[in-house]
Design a protein around this motif. Structure first.
Motif, PDB file in Angstrom:
ATOM      1  N   ASP A 204      61.194  40.630  76.409  1.00  0.00           N
ATOM      2  CA  ASP A 204      60.756  42.001  76.641  1.00  0.00           C
ATOM      3  C   ASP A 204      61.979  42.903  76.765  1.00  0.00           C
ATOM      4  O   ASP A 204      62.576  43.032  77.830  1.00  0.00           O
ATOM      5  CB  ASP A 204      59.903  42.067  77.912  1.00  0.00           C
ATOM      6  N   LYS A 221      52.694  42.242  69.980  1.00  0.00           N
ATOM      7  CA  LYS A 221      52.045  42.508  71.254  1.00  0.00           C
ATOM      8  C   LYS A 221      52.178  41.278  72.134  1.00  0.00           C
ATOM      9  O   LYS A 221      52.112  40.150  71.657  1.00  0.00           O
ATOM     10  CB  LYS A 221      50.570  42.849  71.039  1.00  0.00           C
ATOM     11  N   LYS A 226      44.455  44.009  73.028  1.00  0.00           N
ATOM     12  CA  LYS A 226      45.007  45.173  73.718  1.00  0.00           C
ATOM     13  C   LYS A 226      44.824  45.052  75.224  1.00  0.00           C
ATOM     14  O   LYS A 226      45.693  45.420  76.001  1.00  0.00           O
ATOM     15  CB  LYS A 226      44.317  46.439  73.211  1.00  0.00           C
ATOM     16  N   SER A 229      47.442  42.591  76.519  1.00  0.00           N
ATOM     17  CA  SER A 229      48.771  43.195  76.577  1.00  0.00           C
ATOM     18  C   SER A 229      48.875  44.146  77.757  1.00  0.00           C
ATOM     19  O   SER A 229      49.885  44.198  78.456  1.00  0.00           O
ATOM     20  CB  SER A 229      49.065  43.948  75.274  1.00  0.00           C
ATOM     21  N   ALA A 230      47.814  44.934  77.973  1.00  0.00           N
ATOM     22  CA  ALA A 230      47.815  45.878  79.087  1.00  0.00           C
ATOM     23  C   ALA A 230      47.825  45.151  80.420  1.00  0.00           C
ATOM     24  O   ALA A 230      48.516  45.552  81.365  1.00  0.00           O
ATOM     25  CB  ALA A 230      46.580  46.780  78.997  1.00  0.00           C
ATOM     26  N   GLU A 234      53.444  44.196  79.799  1.00  0.00           N
ATOM     27  CA  GLU A 234      54.630  44.085  78.955  1.00  0.00           C
ATOM     28  C   GLU A 234      54.529  44.918  77.678  1.00  0.00           C
ATOM     29  O   GLU A 234      55.475  45.538  77.257  1.00  0.00           O
ATOM     30  CB  GLU A 234      54.875  42.608  78.588  1.00  0.00           C
ATOM     31  N   GLY A 235      53.354  44.949  77.013  1.00  0.00           N
ATOM     32  CA  GLY A 235      53.224  45.691  75.768  1.00  0.00           C
ATOM     33  C   GLY A 235      53.778  44.910  74.600  1.00  0.00           C
ATOM     34  O   GLY A 235      53.269  43.856  74.257  1.00  0.00           O
ATOM     35  N   LEU A 236      54.867  45.422  73.973  1.00  0.00           N
ATOM     36  CA  LEU A 236      55.470  44.765  72.811  1.00  0.00           C
ATOM     37  C   LEU A 236      56.679  43.931  73.231  1.00  0.00           C
ATOM     38  O   LEU A 236      57.434  44.313  74.112  1.00  0.00           O
ATOM     39  CB  LEU A 236      55.899  45.812  71.786  1.00  0.00           C
TER      40      LEU A 236
END
Length: 255
Positions: A204, A221, A226, A229-230, A234-236
Motif C-alpha cells: 500500500d 483494488k 468495492k 476494499s472500503a 486500503e483502496g488500491l
C-alpha cells in the motif's frame, strides 16, 4: 602527465561508506562549512539523526559510465563527454523513455581515464552489482551506472488501474552486467528484501524501491469487491506476482 587528489579520501572528516568497482560512496562526518549558529544547530541535529552529506566518486580506467543529467560536480583527467544519443532516432527514443519513466532525456556519457565527482546529497547512495539480471527501478532513483548495463523502460500490466492509483505507467529498467548507483530516501541497510517464488506481494504505497523484471507488476483494488476494499481501508495496492525479488523501504515511502 597525470593527477593526484589530496584531502579527499585522506581527509579525517571523510569516510568511505562503500566501494564497488570504480564507484565509491564518500560520507562527510560533519559539515565544517557552517557559517551561522542556526546552520550549525541544524547540522548538529541532522548529524545525530544520521543525516550526513554523501558524495559519489567514480574512477574510470579507459572505461565509460552514464549518469543523471546535472549530477556532475567536477571531473579530473582525460575524458570525453557525449550525450549518448545516436542521431534523430536516438533522440526520439530517448524522449519517449524519459517521458515514460520520469527521467531526463539526456544522460551524459563519460569515457576515458580519470575521476568524476557527483554533487553532494543528503539522500542515501546505493551501489548495486547487477549480475546478468534485469531490475526495475522506482521513478527518480537513477544516479549513474556502467554503460555495460542497458537502460530501458517497462510498462505496467494494466494502465487503467495505474492511472487510478496515481502511479506512473512506466518504470526504468537496468539489464545486463555492471554497477548501478541509485539515490534513495532510505539507507540500503534499512531495506527489506522479499524473495518471491511463484507467490505475490501487495504493498500500500510507493514503498518498493526496486524489483526483478521477472515479476508481473500491477495496481489493483485491495479487495475483490468495492465493499471489501472500503472495509479494509486500503483502496488500491501495488501487486508483485511471480518469482523474483522486491526491495522495500519499510519506514518511508518514495514520492
Amino acid at each position: 602527465m597525470g593527477f593526484r587528489i589530496n584531502n579527499l579520501t585522506d581527509n579525517s572528516n571523510t569516510v568511505i561508506r562503500e566501494k564497488l568497482g570504480g564507484f565509491t560512496v564518500l560520507e562527510y562526518i560533519k559539515d565544517l562549512s557552517c557559517t551561522s549558529v542556526m546552520d550549525a544547530t541544524a547540522q548538529y541535529y541532522m548529524s545525530q539523526s544520521n543525516m550526513r552529506r554523501k558524495q559519489l566518486m567514480i574512477e574510470l580506467n579507459n572505461s565509460e559510465i552514464m549518469m543523471k543529467a546535472g549530477a556532475m560536480q567536477y571531473t579530473i583527467g582525460r575524458m570525453e563527454m557525449t550525450t549518448g544519443i545516436n542521431g534523430i532516432g536516438g533522440l526520439v527514443s530517448g524522449m519517449f523513455k524519459s517521458a515514460a519513466s520520469g527521467t531526463g532525456t539526456v544522460k551524459p556519457h563519460y569515457r576515458g581515464t580519470g575521476t568524476i565527482m557527483l554533487e553532494p546529497t543528503y539522500n542515501y547512495i546505493w551501489l548495486i552489482d547487477v549480475d546478468n539480471d534485469e531490475v526495475v527501478i522506482e521513478d527518480g532513483l537513477f544516479l549513474a551506472c556502467d554503460t555495460s548495463l542497458q537502460i530501458g523502460v517497462t510498462a505496467r500490466s494494466n494502465f487503467s488501474s495505474a492511472a487510478l492509483g496515481g502511479e506512473g505507467l512506466f518504470n526504468m529498467t537496468a539489464k545486463g552486467k555492471g554497477i548501478l548507483a541509485l539515490e534513495a530516501p532510505v539507507p540500503a541497510e534499512e531495506t527489506v528484501v522479499v524473495e518471491l517464488e511463484n507467490d505475490e506481494l501487495k504493498v500500500d504505497g510507493n514503498f518498493a524501491m526496486m524489483w526483478s523484471n521477472t515479476l508481473k507488476f500491477t495496481v489493483e483494488k485491495s479487495g475483490k469487491t468495492k465493499i471489501g476494499s472500503a472495509a479494509s481501508g486500503e483502496g488500491l495496492v501495488n501487486v508483485y506476482r511471480g518469482t523474483g525479488t522486491v526491495w522495500l523501504s519499510p519506514l518511508a515511502a518514495y514520492n
